[in-house]
Design a protein around this motif. Sequence first.
Motif, PDB file in Angstrom:
ATOM      1  N   THR A  10       0.827  -1.202   0.000  1.00  0.00           N
ATOM      2  CA  THR A  10       0.000   0.000   0.000  1.00  0.00           C
ATOM      3  C   THR A  10       0.866   1.258   0.000  1.00  0.00           C
ATOM      4  O   THR A  10       1.996   1.238   0.488  1.00  0.00           O
ATOM      5  CB  THR A  10      -0.956   0.022   1.222  1.00  0.00           C
ATOM      6  OG1 THR A  10      -1.774   1.196   1.143  1.00  0.00           O
ATOM      7  CG2 THR A  10      -0.198   0.041   2.532  1.00  0.00           C
ATOM      8  N   ASN A  11       0.304   2.312  -0.558  1.00  0.00           N
ATOM      9  CA  ASN A  11       0.935   3.625  -0.484  1.00  0.00           C
ATOM     10  C   ASN A  11       0.086   4.567   0.373  1.00  0.00           C
ATOM     11  O   ASN A  11       0.286   5.767   0.367  1.00  0.00           O
ATOM     12  CB  ASN A  11       1.160   4.215  -1.873  1.00  0.00           C
ATOM     13  CG  ASN A  11      -0.146   4.493  -2.608  1.00  0.00           C
ATOM     14  OD1 ASN A  11      -1.224   4.182  -2.128  1.00  0.00           O
ATOM     15  ND2 ASN A  11      -0.043   5.082  -3.789  1.00  0.00           N
ATOM     16  N   GLN A  62      -3.100   4.993  -0.112  1.00  0.00           N
ATOM     17  CA  GLN A  62      -4.314   5.261  -0.884  1.00  0.00           C
ATOM     18  C   GLN A  62      -4.814   4.005  -1.578  1.00  0.00           C
ATOM     19  O   GLN A  62      -6.005   3.753  -1.623  1.00  0.00           O
ATOM     20  CB  GLN A  62      -4.053   6.352  -1.921  1.00  0.00           C
ATOM     21  CG  GLN A  62      -3.694   7.678  -1.296  1.00  0.00           C
ATOM     22  CD  GLN A  62      -3.311   8.699  -2.356  1.00  0.00           C
ATOM     23  OE1 GLN A  62      -3.047   8.366  -3.507  1.00  0.00           O
ATOM     24  NE2 GLN A  62      -3.262   9.958  -1.962  1.00  0.00           N
ATOM     25  N   ARG A  63      -3.905   3.223  -2.126  1.00  0.00           N
ATOM     26  CA  ARG A  63      -4.253   1.982  -2.823  1.00  0.00           C
ATOM     27  C   ARG A  63      -3.773   0.805  -1.997  1.00  0.00           C
ATOM     28  O   ARG A  63      -2.820   0.914  -1.239  1.00  0.00           O
ATOM     29  CB  ARG A  63      -3.592   1.926  -4.195  1.00  0.00           C
ATOM     30  CG  ARG A  63      -4.027   3.022  -5.090  1.00  0.00           C
ATOM     31  CD  ARG A  63      -3.302   2.920  -6.402  1.00  0.00           C
ATOM     32  NE  ARG A  63      -3.537   4.148  -7.161  1.00  0.00           N
ATOM     33  CZ  ARG A  63      -2.993   4.405  -8.314  1.00  0.00           C
ATOM     34  NH1 ARG A  63      -2.188   3.550  -8.860  1.00  0.00           N
ATOM     35  NH2 ARG A  63      -3.265   5.527  -8.941  1.00  0.00           N
TER      36      ARG A  63
END
Length: 142
Positions: free
Chosen positions: A76-77, A79-80
Amino acid sequence: MLLILFFFVNNYQFYVFAHINGSKIQEIIDNNDDIKILFSYVPEKPIIDTFTKLYFSVQDLEGNHIKDIKASVIVTNGQRLFKFQNISATDGDFYVEYIFPDDGTHQVITRIDTKTTIIPASFSVFVPHQSPPTILNPFPLP
């Protein structure tokens, strides 16, 4: 776009390998269970929209591989989110391939299930900013 993502998720494979190599190995130690998880990735400077191999090795504190583990990995970053589930590794080593969609720092979270314990771990992958292609330079170097 949704069909492409569905294709990758349903046709994804996991791999088993011998040992982790590389100069940027991250390590998490669980002193309660005397287990360490080593993490590395190739290439060392991931390229956006290109496969990056995320390597994991589960060992005891003396460096012996923990046998017959199950694992899951989340990338994950913030956001996704992308999940790899139901990964089996008979010798304690495995890797997954992931395509980073954008630059920045990404978190790789794993859950390792051994015969006696569950070990969570978190690692970081930095994807450097890359210049977009232009007509004069359609293949910019990272």
